[in-house]
Design a protein around this motif. Sequence first.
Motif, PDB file in Angstrom:
ATOM      1  N   THR A 109     -55.329   6.370 -26.884  1.00 48.58           N
ATOM      2  CA  THR A 109     -54.187   6.972 -26.195  1.00 48.58           C
ATOM      3  C   THR A 109     -53.151   7.511 -27.169  1.00 48.58           C
ATOM      4  N   VAL A 110     -52.875   6.786 -28.246  1.00 52.92           N
ATOM      5  CA  VAL A 110     -51.794   7.181 -29.168  1.00 52.92           C
ATOM      6  C   VAL A 110     -52.281   7.873 -30.437  1.00 52.92           C
ATOM      7  N   GLN A 111     -53.571   7.929 -30.654  1.00 50.96           N
ATOM      8  CA  GLN A 111     -54.122   8.450 -31.906  1.00 50.96           C
ATOM      9  C   GLN A 111     -53.555   9.822 -32.267  1.00 50.96           C
ATOM     10  N   TYR A 112     -53.569  10.757 -31.348  1.00 52.89           N
ATOM     11  CA  TYR A 112     -53.065  12.106 -31.633  1.00 52.89           C
ATOM     12  C   TYR A 112     -51.558  12.078 -31.854  1.00 52.89           C
ATOM     13  N   GLN A 113     -50.850  11.310 -31.045  1.00 49.45           N
ATOM     14  CA  GLN A 113     -49.382  11.267 -31.116  1.00 49.45           C
ATOM     15  C   GLN A 113     -48.870  10.733 -32.449  1.00 49.45           C
ATOM     16  N   ILE A 114     -49.621   9.851 -33.084  1.00 53.36           N
ATOM     17  CA  ILE A 114     -49.150   9.248 -34.329  1.00 53.36           C
ATOM     18  C   ILE A 114     -49.776   9.869 -35.576  1.00 53.36           C
ATOM     19  N   SER A 115     -50.542  10.951 -35.390  1.00 47.72           N
ATOM     20  CA  SER A 115     -51.061  11.667 -36.561  1.00 47.72           C
ATOM     21  C   SER A 115     -49.877  12.270 -37.303  1.00 47.72           C
ATOM     22  N   LEU A 116     -50.006  12.445 -38.594  1.00 45.32           N
ATOM     23  CA  LEU A 116     -48.890  12.902 -39.416  1.00 45.32           C
ATOM     24  C   LEU A 116     -48.363  14.263 -38.949  1.00 45.32           C
ATOM     25  N   SER A 117     -49.259  15.199 -38.675  1.00 40.59           N
ATOM     26  CA  SER A 117     -48.808  16.528 -38.249  1.00 40.59           C
ATOM     27  C   SER A 117     -48.072  16.465 -36.913  1.00 40.59           C
ATOM     28  N   THR A 122     -43.078  16.306 -33.622  1.00 36.54           N
ATOM     29  CA  THR A 122     -42.253  15.559 -32.665  1.00 36.54           C
ATOM     30  C   THR A 122     -40.863  15.292 -33.223  1.00 36.54           C
ATOM     31  N   LEU A 123     -40.782  14.841 -34.471  1.00 36.36           N
ATOM     32  CA  LEU A 123     -39.483  14.556 -35.078  1.00 36.36           C
ATOM     33  C   LEU A 123     -38.655  15.827 -35.275  1.00 36.36           C
ATOM     34  N   SER A 124     -39.318  16.970 -35.431  1.00 40.11           N
ATOM     35  CA  SER A 124     -38.599  18.236 -35.554  1.00 40.11           C
ATOM     36  C   SER A 124     -37.923  18.611 -34.246  1.00 40.11           C
ATOM     37  N   GLN A 126     -37.276  16.372 -31.529  1.00 38.09           N
ATOM     38  CA  GLN A 126     -36.460  15.322 -30.934  1.00 38.09           C
ATOM     39  C   GLN A 126     -35.262  15.006 -31.800  1.00 38.09           C
ATOM     40  N   GLU A 127     -34.351  14.245 -31.232  1.00 38.25           N
ATOM     41  CA  GLU A 127     -33.129  13.869 -31.924  1.00 38.25           C
ATOM     42  C   GLU A 127     -33.418  13.116 -33.219  1.00 38.25           C
ATOM     43  N   GLN A 128     -33.837  11.873 -33.130  1.00 38.45           N
ATOM     44  CA  GLN A 128     -33.999  11.076 -34.334  1.00 38.45           C
ATOM     45  C   GLN A 128     -35.290  10.267 -34.378  1.00 38.45           C
ATOM     46  N   ASN A 129     -35.854   9.899 -33.240  1.00 38.94           N
ATOM     47  CA  ASN A 129     -36.996   8.998 -33.342  1.00 38.94           C
ATOM     48  C   ASN A 129     -38.011   9.220 -32.244  1.00 38.94           C
ATOM     49  N   TYR A 130     -39.137   8.533 -32.398  1.00 40.51           N
ATOM     50  CA  TYR A 130     -40.226   8.570 -31.436  1.00 40.51           C
ATOM     51  C   TYR A 130     -40.808   7.161 -31.387  1.00 40.51           C
ATOM     52  N   GLU A 131     -41.198   6.727 -30.200  1.00 40.44           N
ATOM     53  CA  GLU A 131     -41.776   5.388 -30.046  1.00 40.44           C
ATOM     54  C   GLU A 131     -43.014   5.446 -29.177  1.00 40.44           C
ATOM     55  N   CYS A 132     -43.936   4.524 -29.452  1.00 38.88           N
ATOM     56  CA  CYS A 132     -45.090   4.322 -28.588  1.00 38.88           C
ATOM     57  C   CYS A 132     -45.500   2.849 -28.677  1.00 38.88           C
ATOM     58  N   GLU A 133     -46.300   2.417 -27.720  1.00 38.93           N
ATOM     59  CA  GLU A 133     -46.713   1.013 -27.657  1.00 38.93           C
ATOM     60  C   GLU A 133     -48.223   0.910 -27.609  1.00 38.93           C
ATOM     61  N   LEU A 134     -48.736  -0.153 -28.204  1.00 36.84           N
ATOM     62  CA  LEU A 134     -50.151  -0.458 -28.142  1.00 36.84           C
ATOM     63  C   LEU A 134     -50.354  -1.934 -28.460  1.00 36.84           C
ATOM     64  N   ARG A 135     -51.551  -2.400 -28.205  1.00 32.72           N
ATOM     65  CA  ARG A 135     -51.876  -3.793 -28.501  1.00 32.72           C
ATOM     66  C   ARG A 135     -52.619  -3.868 -29.829  1.00 32.72           C
ATOM     67  N   LEU A 147     -44.396   0.878 -31.982  1.00 27.86           N
ATOM     68  CA  LEU A 147     -44.309   1.661 -33.204  1.00 27.86           C
ATOM     69  C   LEU A 147     -43.118   2.592 -33.051  1.00 27.86           C
ATOM     70  N   SER A 148     -42.141   2.445 -33.939  1.00 30.08           N
ATOM     71  CA  SER A 148     -40.945   3.288 -33.908  1.00 30.08           C
ATOM     72  C   SER A 148     -40.950   4.171 -35.148  1.00 30.08           C
TER      73      SER A 148
END
Length: 193
Positions: A109-117, A122-124, A126-135, A147-148
């Motif tokens: 679910t989060v693999q693409y979202q947390i890739s470096l690119s 996303t950080l470009s 959004q304001e300052q941060n991005y978060e996601c959750e996983l087990r 993960l923040s």
Amino acid sequence: TYYEVYGVILENYKPSTLQSKNFQSVNRNEDKKDKLIRLLHLSHMQDHELLHAILRQSLLTLQVDLGNGQYRIISKGNKASFQHIKDGKYYDFIFKFLKEMAYDSDFETVQYQISLSQIIHTLSKQEQNYECELRLQMGDGYRWVRLSFLRLDSKEVIPRTMLLSITDIHKMHLESDQIKTTLQQAYDAAKQA
């Protein structure tokens, strides 16, 4: 940056150049400079306090250079799962460490979202941060973590540096699930009555 601005202010601040006829206007400028210096000190202290709060709550905190993809460890919590991690490449951290520990469907679910690119993109936006959750597998089972991704540089430029913090939110997640279950049961009971 803070130090560049602070340094320029100090370089331009020369009390020996005061002339008696311009004393009042210079004095007002000095007051503005003093206020700015105090403000810069306070903002730096707030950033410093925020960083310490993050470090206290974090299982693992990394500083990531988004230009070259390298990270360095800022702090490791007391969980054994994170003690063997060394400084290295963000890609390796995600796909050799995090992927191995993560619950399969959560990582997918989060693999693409947390890739470096994608994080840079996303950080470009959004304001300052991005978060996601996983087990993640820790000790005797899986635990929910957050993960923040916090941007460390100015939001007017392309992100160059970020902080990745992993925080244990398992207890909070369980309590939230319990509240949802209780509300659902109450709703079903009211519906049947």
